[in-house]
Design a protein around this motif. Structure first.
Motif: not given
Length: 289
Positions: A154-175
């Motif tokens: 369940v954790v594996m599926v949850g992480v897989w589903a959540a990475i994309g959106f949170n990656m974009l948030l962090i990418l915005a912070g990096l930029q």
């Protein structure tokens, strides 16, 4: 335009969101608090005040404490893994590589994929006899029906589903980090790891703080993965059943809305405490300068 007119226009602009919040969030929360002090009979047609009896029943229920442990355990696994992997991929995509837009779309796809469709794919991947995961690992594990491994699935599926959106948030912070800081560090002879440690990571902490708060609240409400992957007849259900799933069972399967309301009221209290603690301790690690 005088100040009164400006305030009037401001309130008009926020009115739709404010009304939606009051109608769809605040009122249900207050009504849930009220339901927790009632006992319904005759299929909900008759209700009477019972005070804290539902809460006393909840705290004596061993299943509740197991569900609470499952929820907290999921949070402990899910939040750090999602933050770490999202940050890792965001740093990679922030570098000058070909096809950045394509990679962003690929990572964000799980966010817009229908949960039911994604669950069907993961059920095949987790299959004991013909699943791709067992084939790659050379194992014969029943990932979804073995209580020892169901939570990790369940954790594996949850992480897989959540990475994309949170990656974009962090990418915005990096930029948003000034490039002049990296240029100055290069003049001083800083290597890539030191630039990440002393420039990127400290200045990224506000974004990481926001992401952590949102992820923790979302993790406490885990339901769909359990419902779609594990199912209500699975022998591994007690090892992964969350508080929200327990609320669903009591309110919509057993038709005990009062006991279900008590569960979500306790979950709301837990979220308030955890969020308050995060805001309390943010001063120790979040850099706003």
């Amino acid at each position: 335009m005088n100040s009164r007119s400006r305030y009037a226009w401001a309130y008009m602009m926020i009115a739709p969101t404010l009304i939606g919040t009051l109608v769809f969030w605040s009122w249900p929360a207050l009504y849930s608090l009220y339901l927790g002090f009632l006992k319904s009979e005759n299929f909900g047609m008759v209700s009477h005040w019972v005070g804290f009896q539902n809460y006393e029943k909840l705290f004596r229920d061993a299943e509740f404490w197991q569900n609470l442990r499952n929820t907290l355990y999921y949070m402990v696994l899910f939040v750090p893994l999602t933050i770490a992997l999202s940050t890792f991929f965001a740093v990679l995509l922030n570098a000058k590589i070909r096809g950045q837009s394509a990679y962003r779309v690929i990572f964000f796809l799980p966010q817009v994929t229908m949960p039911a469709a994604a669950a069907m794919v993961w059920v095949v991947l987790f299959a004991q006899d013909y699943g791709l995961l067992n084939y790659i690992l050379g194992t014969h594990i029943s990932w979804l029906s073995d209580p020892r491994f169901a939570m990790y699935s369940v954790v594996m599926v949850g992480v897989w589903a959540a990475i994309g959106f949170n990656m974009l948030l962090i990418l915005a912070g990096l930029q948003g980090i000034p490039k002049t800081l990296y240029e100055a560090a290069e003049i001083d002879g800083a290597v890539r790891f030191n630039k990440f440690r002393y420039i990127t990571l400290p200045l990224l902490t506000p974004t990481l703080f926001f992401t952590t708060v949102v992820l923790m609240i979302g993790a406490s409400q885990i339901f769909d993965s359990i419902y779609l992957l594990i199912g209500k007849t699975n022998v591994a259900l007690p090892s992964v059943r969350s508080l929200v799933y327990a609320y669903y069972q009591n309110a919509f399967v057993y038709y005990d809305q009062n006991y279900g309301a008590v569960i979500v009221n306790i979950l709301l209290l837990i979220n308030l405490i955890l969020t308050g603690l995060q805001f309390l301790f943010q001063k120790k690690w979040v850099v706003y300068d």
